[in-house]
Design an enzyme around this catalytic site. Structure first.
Site, PDB file in Angstrom:
ATOM      1  N   LEU A 341      -6.555  -0.465  -3.408  1.00  0.00           N
ATOM      2  CA  LEU A 341      -7.976  -0.775  -3.276  1.00  0.00           C
ATOM      3  C   LEU A 341      -8.481  -0.438  -1.877  1.00  0.00           C
ATOM      4  O   LEU A 341      -9.611   0.023  -1.701  1.00  0.00           O
ATOM      5  CB  LEU A 341      -8.230  -2.254  -3.546  1.00  0.00           C
ATOM      6  CG  LEU A 341      -8.417  -2.697  -4.993  1.00  0.00           C
ATOM      7  CD1 LEU A 341      -8.551  -4.204  -5.054  1.00  0.00           C
ATOM      8  CD2 LEU A 341      -9.633  -2.033  -5.619  1.00  0.00           C
ATOM      9  N   HIS A 342      -7.652  -0.657  -0.897  1.00  0.00           N
ATOM     10  CA  HIS A 342      -8.042  -0.377   0.484  1.00  0.00           C
ATOM     11  C   HIS A 342      -7.814   1.077   0.871  1.00  0.00           C
ATOM     12  O   HIS A 342      -7.897   1.430   2.046  1.00  0.00           O
ATOM     13  CB  HIS A 342      -7.283  -1.300   1.441  1.00  0.00           C
ATOM     14  CG  HIS A 342      -7.721  -2.729   1.374  1.00  0.00           C
ATOM     15  ND1 HIS A 342      -7.230  -3.617   0.438  1.00  0.00           N
ATOM     16  CD2 HIS A 342      -8.622  -3.427   2.109  1.00  0.00           C
ATOM     17  CE1 HIS A 342      -7.795  -4.794   0.610  1.00  0.00           C
ATOM     18  NE2 HIS A 342      -8.643  -4.722   1.617  1.00  0.00           N
ATOM     19  N   GLY A 343      -7.512   1.928  -0.128  1.00  0.00           N
ATOM     20  CA  GLY A 343      -7.403   3.357   0.121  1.00  0.00           C
ATOM     21  C   GLY A 343      -6.030   3.838   0.500  1.00  0.00           C
ATOM     22  O   GLY A 343      -5.867   4.966   0.952  1.00  0.00           O
TER      23      GLY A 343
END
Length: 464
Positions: A341-343
Protein backbone atom coordinates in the site's frame (compact mmCIF):
# COMPACT_ATOMS: atom_id res chain seq x y z
CA UNK A 1 -0.67 8.49 6.22
CA UNK A 2 1.31 10.33 3.73
CA UNK A 3 4.39 11.43 5.50
CA UNK A 4 6.03 12.64 2.27
CA UNK A 5 3.56 15.53 2.27
CA UNK A 6 5.06 17.05 5.41
CA UNK A 7 7.57 18.75 3.18
CA UNK A 8 5.94 18.36 -0.20
CA UNK A 9 3.12 20.79 0.49
CA UNK A 10 5.57 23.65 0.87
CA UNK A 11 7.69 22.62 -2.11
CA UNK A 12 5.91 24.29 -4.98
CA UNK A 13 8.78 26.11 -6.59
CA UNK A 14 9.00 29.06 -4.19
CA UNK A 15 11.61 30.07 -1.69
CA UNK A 16 9.81 28.22 1.08
CA UNK A 17 11.76 25.03 0.41
CA UNK A 18 14.82 26.64 1.91
CA UNK A 19 13.12 27.24 5.21
CA UNK A 20 12.72 23.51 5.74
CA UNK A 21 16.25 22.47 4.86
CA UNK A 22 18.70 25.35 5.25
CA UNK A 23 20.86 24.78 8.33
CA UNK A 24 21.38 28.53 8.67
CA UNK A 25 17.96 28.77 10.26
CA UNK A 26 19.07 26.53 13.11
CA UNK A 27 22.27 28.43 13.90
CA UNK A 28 22.48 30.65 16.97
CA UNK A 29 22.37 34.39 16.25
CA UNK A 30 25.27 36.53 17.38
CA UNK A 31 23.71 37.30 20.75
CA UNK A 32 23.68 33.51 21.50
CA UNK A 33 20.85 34.14 23.95
CA UNK A 34 18.08 31.49 24.01
CA UNK A 35 15.32 34.08 23.63
CA UNK A 36 17.08 35.73 20.67
CA UNK A 37 17.62 32.31 19.09
CA UNK A 38 13.96 31.46 19.52
CA UNK A 39 12.85 34.78 17.98
CA UNK A 40 15.24 34.14 15.09
CA UNK A 41 13.61 30.74 14.56
CA UNK A 42 10.10 32.16 14.69
CA UNK A 43 10.95 34.88 12.17
CA UNK A 44 12.93 32.90 9.63
CA UNK A 45 11.42 29.41 9.88
CA UNK A 46 8.01 29.28 11.55
CA UNK A 47 6.44 32.35 9.95
CA UNK A 48 7.39 31.67 6.28
CA UNK A 49 6.81 27.89 6.31
CA UNK A 50 3.44 28.09 8.08
CA UNK A 51 2.30 30.90 5.77
CA UNK A 52 3.28 28.93 2.67
CA UNK A 53 1.97 25.54 3.77
CA UNK A 54 -1.33 26.66 5.26
CA UNK A 55 -2.16 28.82 2.26
CA UNK A 56 -2.52 25.54 0.34
CA UNK A 57 -4.27 23.76 3.20
CA UNK A 58 -6.84 26.50 3.65
CA UNK A 59 -7.82 26.14 -0.01
CA UNK A 60 -8.49 22.45 0.62
CA UNK A 61 -10.51 23.17 3.77
CA UNK A 62 -12.56 25.77 1.88
CA UNK A 63 -13.44 23.20 -0.80
CA UNK A 64 -14.43 20.69 1.90
CA UNK A 65 -16.61 23.29 3.61
CA UNK A 66 -18.30 24.18 0.31
CA UNK A 67 -18.98 20.48 -0.32
CA UNK A 68 -20.61 20.09 3.08
CA UNK A 69 -22.68 23.25 2.70
CA UNK A 70 -24.03 22.29 -0.74
CA UNK A 71 -24.86 18.69 0.19
CA UNK A 72 -26.35 19.36 3.65
CA UNK A 73 -28.03 22.74 3.49
CA UNK A 74 -29.74 21.89 0.20
CA UNK A 75 -31.73 18.64 0.48
CA UNK A 76 -31.56 16.94 -2.90
CA UNK A 77 -31.46 13.27 -4.06
CA UNK A 78 -28.32 11.21 -3.46
CA UNK A 79 -27.12 11.24 -7.09
CA UNK A 80 -26.70 15.02 -6.81
CA UNK A 81 -24.67 14.60 -3.63
CA UNK A 82 -22.39 12.05 -5.31
CA UNK A 83 -21.92 14.33 -8.32
CA UNK A 84 -21.01 17.28 -6.09
CA UNK A 85 -18.60 15.05 -4.16
CA UNK A 86 -16.87 13.95 -7.38
CA UNK A 87 -16.54 17.50 -8.69
CA UNK A 88 -15.27 18.87 -5.39
CA UNK A 89 -12.82 15.97 -5.14
CA UNK A 90 -11.36 16.73 -8.57
CA UNK A 91 -11.13 20.41 -7.62
CA UNK A 92 -9.34 19.50 -4.36
CA UNK A 93 -6.89 17.33 -6.29
CA UNK A 94 -6.18 20.07 -8.82
CA UNK A 95 -5.68 22.73 -6.14
CA UNK A 96 -3.06 20.51 -4.50
CA UNK A 97 -1.39 18.64 -7.37
CA UNK A 98 -2.36 20.66 -10.46
CA UNK A 99 -1.91 18.59 -13.66
CA UNK A 100 -0.65 15.60 -11.69
CA UNK A 101 -4.18 15.27 -10.31
CA UNK A 102 -5.03 13.43 -13.54
CA UNK A 103 -3.44 10.27 -12.12
CA UNK A 104 -5.72 9.78 -9.08
CA UNK A 105 -8.75 10.95 -11.08
CA UNK A 106 -8.01 8.31 -13.70
CA UNK A 107 -7.47 5.68 -10.97
CA UNK A 108 -10.96 6.35 -9.58
CA UNK A 109 -12.49 5.90 -13.05
CA UNK A 110 -10.41 2.76 -13.60
CA UNK A 111 -11.65 1.44 -10.27
CA UNK A 112 -15.27 1.92 -11.34
CA UNK A 113 -14.59 0.03 -14.59
CA UNK A 114 -12.82 -2.88 -12.87
CA UNK A 115 -15.49 -3.23 -10.17
CA UNK A 116 -18.26 -3.05 -12.77
CA UNK A 117 -16.50 -5.70 -14.88
CA UNK A 118 -15.90 -8.11 -12.00
CA UNK A 119 -19.43 -7.48 -10.75
CA UNK A 120 -20.82 -8.49 -14.14
CA UNK A 121 -18.59 -11.56 -14.51
CA UNK A 122 -19.07 -13.26 -11.14
CA UNK A 123 -20.85 -12.78 -7.84
CA UNK A 124 -18.12 -13.67 -5.33
CA UNK A 125 -14.36 -13.28 -4.96
CA UNK A 126 -14.43 -9.75 -6.35
CA UNK A 127 -12.53 -8.34 -3.40
CA UNK A 128 -9.53 -10.62 -3.97
CA UNK A 129 -9.43 -9.90 -7.71
CA UNK A 130 -9.77 -6.14 -7.30
CA UNK A 131 -7.27 -6.16 -4.44
CA UNK A 132 -4.67 -8.00 -6.54
CA UNK A 133 -5.14 -5.64 -9.50
CA UNK A 134 -4.81 -2.41 -7.53
CA UNK A 135 -2.01 -3.52 -5.22
CA UNK A 136 -0.15 -4.55 -8.38
CA UNK A 137 -0.66 -1.10 -9.91
CA UNK A 138 0.82 0.50 -6.78
CA UNK A 139 3.86 -1.75 -7.09
CA UNK A 140 4.26 -0.99 -10.80
CA UNK A 141 4.03 2.75 -10.12
CA UNK A 142 6.73 2.42 -7.49
CA UNK A 143 8.92 0.49 -9.93
CA UNK A 144 8.75 3.20 -12.59
CA UNK A 145 5.36 3.17 -14.31
CA UNK A 146 4.99 6.76 -13.10
CA UNK A 147 8.01 9.09 -13.01
CA UNK A 148 9.74 9.39 -9.64
CA UNK A 149 8.95 13.02 -8.82
CA UNK A 150 5.31 12.64 -9.82
CA UNK A 151 4.90 9.42 -7.88
CA UNK A 152 6.35 10.96 -4.72
CA UNK A 153 3.63 13.61 -4.85
CA UNK A 154 0.61 11.47 -5.70
CA UNK A 155 1.45 8.29 -3.77
CA UNK A 156 -0.85 9.35 -0.94
CA UNK A 157 -4.07 9.83 -2.95
CA UNK A 158 -3.31 6.66 -4.91
CA UNK A 159 -3.00 4.74 -1.66
CA UNK A 160 -6.27 6.07 -0.22
CA UNK A 161 -8.10 5.41 -3.50
CA UNK A 162 -6.77 1.85 -3.60
CA UNK A 163 -8.06 1.23 -0.08
CA UNK A 164 -11.48 2.65 -0.98
CA UNK A 165 -11.70 0.58 -4.18
CA UNK A 166 -10.69 -2.68 -2.46
CA UNK A 167 -13.00 -2.17 0.54
CA UNK A 168 -15.91 -1.35 -1.77
CA UNK A 169 -15.29 -4.57 -3.73
CA UNK A 170 -15.17 -6.69 -0.55
CA UNK A 171 -18.36 -5.04 0.70
CA UNK A 172 -20.02 -6.00 -2.57
CA UNK A 173 -18.98 -9.61 -1.95
CA UNK A 174 -20.55 -9.54 1.50
CA UNK A 175 -23.78 -8.09 0.07
CA UNK A 176 -23.35 -5.06 2.32
CA UNK A 177 -24.19 -2.81 -0.63
CA UNK A 178 -25.17 -2.82 -4.29
CA UNK A 179 -22.96 -1.44 -7.04
CA UNK A 180 -23.78 2.09 -8.17
CA UNK A 181 -21.17 3.77 -10.39
CA UNK A 182 -22.22 7.33 -9.46
CA UNK A 183 -22.23 6.54 -5.72
CA UNK A 184 -18.86 4.80 -6.03
CA UNK A 185 -17.23 7.78 -7.75
CA UNK A 186 -18.67 10.14 -5.14
CA UNK A 187 -17.21 7.94 -2.42
CA UNK A 188 -13.83 7.51 -4.12
CA UNK A 189 -13.41 11.21 -4.92
CA UNK A 190 -14.89 12.64 -1.70
CA UNK A 191 -12.82 15.81 -1.04
CA UNK A 192 -12.81 15.32 2.73
CA UNK A 193 -10.43 12.37 2.65
CA UNK A 194 -8.96 12.26 -0.86
CA UNK A 195 -5.85 14.42 -0.58
CA UNK A 196 -4.62 13.49 2.92
CA UNK A 197 -6.90 10.58 3.75
CA UNK A 198 -8.00 8.92 5.93
CA UNK A 199 -9.72 5.88 4.49
CA UNK A 200 -13.32 5.64 5.60
CA UNK A 201 -15.84 2.91 4.74
CA UNK A 202 -18.61 3.60 2.26
CA UNK A 203 -21.18 3.63 5.08
CA UNK A 204 -19.43 6.56 6.80
CA UNK A 205 -19.41 8.50 3.54
CA UNK A 206 -23.17 8.02 3.17
CA UNK A 207 -23.73 8.94 6.82
CA UNK A 208 -21.99 12.28 6.26
CA UNK A 209 -25.01 13.50 4.28
CA UNK A 210 -27.24 12.84 7.27
CA UNK A 211 -25.02 14.50 9.88
CA UNK A 212 -26.07 18.14 9.55
CA UNK A 213 -25.14 19.53 12.97
CA UNK A 214 -23.36 22.87 12.52
CA UNK A 215 -22.77 23.31 16.23
CA UNK A 216 -20.05 24.09 18.76
CA UNK A 217 -19.20 20.41 19.21
CA UNK A 218 -18.38 20.11 15.50
CA UNK A 219 -16.48 23.40 15.43
CA UNK A 220 -14.48 22.45 18.55
CA UNK A 221 -13.31 19.22 16.93
CA UNK A 222 -12.37 21.07 13.74
CA UNK A 223 -10.37 23.70 15.61
CA UNK A 224 -8.72 21.10 17.84
CA UNK A 225 -7.50 19.07 14.85
CA UNK A 226 -6.41 22.21 13.01
CA UNK A 227 -4.26 23.56 15.85
CA UNK A 228 -2.78 20.13 16.53
CA UNK A 229 -1.72 19.93 12.88
CA UNK A 230 -0.19 23.40 13.16
CA UNK A 231 1.70 22.45 16.32
CA UNK A 232 3.18 19.27 14.85
CA UNK A 233 4.00 21.01 11.57
CA UNK A 234 6.12 23.69 13.25
CA UNK A 235 7.68 21.06 15.53
CA UNK A 236 8.67 18.95 12.54
CA UNK A 237 9.89 21.68 10.21
CA UNK A 238 11.53 24.06 12.68
CA UNK A 239 11.82 23.21 16.36
CA UNK A 240 13.18 19.66 16.59
CA UNK A 241 16.38 20.29 14.64
CA UNK A 242 16.83 23.52 16.58
CA UNK A 243 16.34 21.76 19.92
CA UNK A 244 18.60 18.79 19.02
CA UNK A 245 21.23 20.17 16.61
CA UNK A 246 23.72 18.00 14.72
CA UNK A 247 26.65 19.55 16.54
CA UNK A 248 27.03 18.71 20.20
CA UNK A 249 24.36 16.00 20.36
CA UNK A 250 25.05 12.35 21.16
CA UNK A 251 24.57 9.60 18.59
CA UNK A 252 21.49 8.26 20.39
CA UNK A 253 19.99 11.76 20.60
CA UNK A 254 20.41 12.20 16.84
CA UNK A 255 18.95 8.75 16.14
CA UNK A 256 15.97 9.53 18.37
CA UNK A 257 15.54 13.00 16.77
CA UNK A 258 15.61 11.67 13.22
CA UNK A 259 13.00 9.03 14.01
CA UNK A 260 10.92 11.58 15.91
CA UNK A 261 11.02 13.96 12.93
CA UNK A 262 9.30 11.34 10.84
CA UNK A 263 6.73 10.54 13.51
CA UNK A 264 5.92 14.22 14.13
CA UNK A 265 5.54 14.74 10.38
CA UNK A 266 3.04 11.88 10.41
CA UNK A 267 1.09 13.52 13.25
CA UNK A 268 0.90 16.76 11.26
CA UNK A 269 -0.49 14.99 8.19
CA UNK A 270 -2.91 12.97 10.32
CA UNK A 271 -4.42 16.00 12.06
CA UNK A 272 -4.57 17.93 8.78
CA UNK A 273 -6.47 14.94 7.40
CA UNK A 274 -8.79 14.94 10.41
CA UNK A 275 -9.47 18.64 9.82
CA UNK A 276 -10.41 18.19 6.16
CA UNK A 277 -12.58 15.16 6.97
CA UNK A 278 -14.43 16.93 9.80
CA UNK A 279 -14.96 20.08 7.76
CA UNK A 280 -16.53 18.00 4.98
CA UNK A 281 -18.92 16.26 7.37
CA UNK A 282 -17.13 12.93 7.92
CA UNK A 283 -17.80 12.88 11.63
CA UNK A 284 -16.59 9.37 12.56
CA UNK A 285 -12.89 9.99 12.11
CA UNK A 286 -9.92 9.58 14.44
CA UNK A 287 -6.55 8.86 12.89
CA UNK A 288 -3.74 8.77 15.42
CA UNK A 289 -2.90 9.07 19.13
CA UNK A 290 0.58 10.58 19.55
CA UNK A 291 0.68 9.96 23.32
CA UNK A 292 0.11 6.21 22.80
CA UNK A 293 2.97 6.15 20.28
CA UNK A 294 5.53 8.29 22.10
CA UNK A 295 4.98 6.46 25.40
CA UNK A 296 3.68 3.07 24.22
CA UNK A 297 2.45 0.20 26.37
CA UNK A 298 3.77 -2.09 23.64
CA UNK A 299 4.71 -2.12 19.97
CA UNK A 300 1.30 -3.66 19.30
CA UNK A 301 -0.27 -0.44 20.59
CA UNK A 302 2.04 1.62 18.37
CA UNK A 303 0.89 -0.29 15.29
CA UNK A 304 -2.77 0.21 16.23
CA UNK A 305 -2.62 3.90 17.11
CA UNK A 306 -0.20 4.93 14.36
CA UNK A 307 -3.10 5.07 11.91
CA UNK A 308 -6.42 3.79 13.22
CA UNK A 309 -8.27 3.77 9.84
CA UNK A 310 -5.48 1.81 8.11
CA UNK A 311 -5.37 -0.59 11.05
CA UNK A 312 -9.11 -1.09 10.72
CA UNK A 313 -8.82 -1.64 6.94
CA UNK A 314 -5.96 -4.13 7.27
CA UNK A 315 -7.67 -6.02 10.09
CA UNK A 316 -10.97 -6.25 8.20
CA UNK A 317 -9.83 -6.96 4.65
CA UNK A 318 -6.42 -8.66 5.10
CA UNK A 319 -5.87 -10.14 8.56
CA UNK A 320 -9.29 -11.76 8.96
CA UNK A 321 -9.38 -13.09 5.40
CA UNK A 322 -5.93 -14.72 5.79
CA UNK A 323 -6.39 -15.93 9.39
CA UNK A 324 -7.45 -19.46 8.35
CA UNK A 325 -3.83 -19.99 7.19
CA UNK A 326 -2.55 -19.35 10.74
CA UNK A 327 -1.79 -16.38 12.95
CA UNK A 328 1.82 -15.92 11.80
CA UNK A 329 0.79 -16.00 8.12
CA UNK A 330 -2.04 -13.56 8.80
CA UNK A 331 0.27 -11.13 10.66
CA UNK A 332 3.00 -11.20 8.02
CA UNK A 333 0.43 -10.96 5.19
CA UNK A 334 -1.00 -7.88 6.86
CA UNK A 335 2.39 -6.18 7.01
CA UNK A 336 3.22 -7.25 3.45
CA UNK A 337 0.01 -5.68 2.14
CA UNK A 338 0.72 -2.58 4.23
CA UNK A 339 4.14 -2.35 2.55
CA UNK A 340 2.53 -2.69 -0.89
CA UNK A 341 0.00 0.00 0.00
CA UNK A 342 2.86 2.35 0.77
CA UNK A 343 4.38 1.64 -2.65
CA UNK A 344 6.91 -1.04 -1.65
CA UNK A 345 9.48 1.62 -0.75
CA UNK A 346 12.62 -0.29 0.35
CA UNK A 347 13.07 1.50 3.68
CA UNK A 348 9.40 1.62 4.61
CA UNK A 349 8.88 -2.01 3.60
CA UNK A 350 11.83 -3.08 5.75
CA UNK A 351 10.40 -1.17 8.71
CA UNK A 352 6.91 -2.58 8.27
CA UNK A 353 8.09 -6.16 7.88
CA UNK A 354 10.41 -5.72 10.87
CA UNK A 355 7.46 -4.40 12.87
CA UNK A 356 5.47 -7.44 11.82
CA UNK A 357 8.14 -9.71 13.25
CA UNK A 358 8.68 -7.50 16.33
CA UNK A 359 5.02 -7.34 17.26
CA UNK A 360 4.52 -11.08 16.72
CA UNK A 361 7.45 -11.90 19.03
CA UNK A 362 6.45 -9.33 21.65
CA UNK A 363 2.79 -10.39 21.58
CA UNK A 364 3.71 -14.06 21.93
CA UNK A 365 6.16 -13.48 24.79
CA UNK A 366 4.00 -11.13 26.81
CA UNK A 367 0.86 -13.23 26.33
CA UNK A 368 2.79 -16.28 27.56
CA UNK A 369 4.17 -14.37 30.55
CA UNK A 370 0.76 -12.91 31.44
CA UNK A 371 -0.78 -16.38 31.36
CA UNK A 372 2.03 -18.12 33.26
CA UNK A 373 2.40 -15.55 36.04
CA UNK A 374 -1.25 -14.42 36.08
CA UNK A 375 -0.09 -10.81 35.83
CA UNK A 376 -1.12 -7.65 33.96
CA UNK A 377 1.91 -7.74 31.67
CA UNK A 378 0.18 -8.68 28.40
CA UNK A 379 0.66 -6.81 25.10
CA UNK A 380 -2.50 -4.77 25.71
CA UNK A 381 -3.30 -2.88 28.93
CA UNK A 382 -5.66 -4.63 31.30
CA UNK A 383 -8.81 -2.83 32.44
CA UNK A 384 -8.77 -1.27 35.89
CA UNK A 385 -9.61 -3.08 38.06
CA UNK A 386 -8.56 -6.30 36.29
CA UNK A 387 -10.83 -9.27 37.00
CA UNK A 388 -8.43 -11.80 35.45
CA UNK A 389 -5.07 -10.98 37.05
CA UNK A 390 -6.18 -10.27 40.62
CA UNK A 391 -2.94 -11.47 42.22
CA UNK A 392 -0.58 -9.35 40.12
CA UNK A 393 -2.45 -6.31 38.84
CA UNK A 394 -0.97 -3.06 37.55
CA UNK A 395 -0.66 -1.74 41.11
CA UNK A 396 1.99 -4.37 41.84
CA UNK A 397 5.45 -2.80 41.83
CA UNK A 398 7.06 -5.71 39.92
CA UNK A 399 4.30 -5.64 37.29
CA UNK A 400 4.81 -1.89 36.94
CA UNK A 401 8.56 -2.37 36.50
CA UNK A 402 8.12 -5.07 33.82
CA UNK A 403 5.62 -2.95 31.87
CA UNK A 404 7.95 0.06 32.15
CA UNK A 405 10.80 -2.05 30.76
CA UNK A 406 8.69 -3.08 27.75
CA UNK A 407 7.75 0.58 27.20
CA UNK A 408 11.40 1.65 27.18
CA UNK A 409 12.30 -1.21 24.83
CA UNK A 410 9.48 -0.16 22.49
CA UNK A 411 10.78 3.45 22.47
CA UNK A 412 14.26 2.09 21.68
CA UNK A 413 12.88 0.01 18.78
CA UNK A 414 10.95 3.00 17.40
CA UNK A 415 14.04 5.21 17.45
CA UNK A 416 16.09 2.51 15.73
CA UNK A 417 13.52 1.63 13.07
CA UNK A 418 12.58 5.22 12.23
CA UNK A 419 16.08 6.67 12.00
CA UNK A 420 16.56 5.42 8.42
CA UNK A 421 13.54 7.38 7.20
CA UNK A 422 14.75 10.76 5.98
CA UNK A 423 12.33 13.64 6.38
CA UNK A 424 13.49 14.76 2.93
CA UNK A 425 12.78 12.64 -0.11
CA UNK A 426 15.52 10.07 -0.88
CA UNK A 427 17.28 10.89 -4.12
CA UNK A 428 20.52 10.21 -5.91
CA UNK A 429 23.08 7.52 -5.24
CA UNK A 430 22.68 7.44 -1.47
CA UNK A 431 19.52 5.31 -1.50
CA UNK A 432 20.93 3.04 -4.24
CA UNK A 433 24.20 2.31 -2.39
CA UNK A 434 22.93 1.50 1.08
CA UNK A 435 19.49 2.55 2.30
CA UNK A 436 20.14 0.84 5.64
CA UNK A 437 23.49 2.42 6.52
CA UNK A 438 22.09 3.90 9.75
CA UNK A 439 21.10 0.44 10.95
CA UNK A 440 24.54 -0.87 10.02
CA UNK A 441 26.20 1.94 11.99
CA UNK A 442 24.17 0.84 15.02
CA UNK A 443 25.15 -2.79 14.50
CA UNK A 444 21.56 -3.89 13.82
CA UNK A 445 21.19 -3.86 17.60
CA UNK A 446 17.38 -3.72 17.55
CA UNK A 447 17.08 -6.76 15.29
CA UNK A 448 19.47 -8.71 17.52
CA UNK A 449 17.44 -7.66 20.55
CA UNK A 450 14.29 -9.07 18.96
CA UNK A 451 16.21 -12.24 18.12
CA UNK A 452 17.14 -12.60 21.78
CA UNK A 453 13.51 -11.94 22.76
CA UNK A 454 12.37 -14.68 20.37
CA UNK A 455 14.90 -17.05 21.92
CA UNK A 456 13.52 -16.30 25.40
CA UNK A 457 9.98 -16.98 24.18
CA UNK A 458 11.11 -20.23 22.55
CA UNK A 459 12.71 -21.39 25.78
CA UNK A 460 9.56 -20.50 27.74
CA UNK A 461 7.40 -22.38 25.25
CA UNK A 462 9.56 -25.50 25.66
CA UNK A 463 9.71 -25.33 29.46
CA UNK A 464 6.05 -24.48 29.97
Amino acid sequence: MYDDLTYDIIDDGGDSEGFAYDDDYYEQPESSQPLASLLHLLQFCVKPTVTEAYASLLQLFAICLAFRAVTQIVRLPDPFHHLVSSLCGVLALYSTFELQSAYPAFLALFGAVVIQTTHALYSSGRGYTVGAVFLLQLLLCELGLVSGDTWERIRGPQMVLTMKIVSYAFDLDSSALKFDAVAFLGYALCPGNLVFGPWTPFGDYMASFEYDAWDWKWLKRVLSSFFKSLFYFTLSVCFLEWAIPDQGSSKFALVYRDALLFRVGHYFVSFAAETSALVSGLWKVEITKPSAIEWPDSLVQVVIFWNLPIHRWLKTYVFRTSLPAGTFVAVMSTYLVSALLHGANAKLSAILLSLGLYTYVEHSLRSKMAEKFCACIGPRPCPKPCSVHKRHSTSNILVYAINLLFTLVAIFHLAYLGCILDTVMDTGENIVKDPFSRWAELGYVSHFTVGATAAIYGAMAIIW
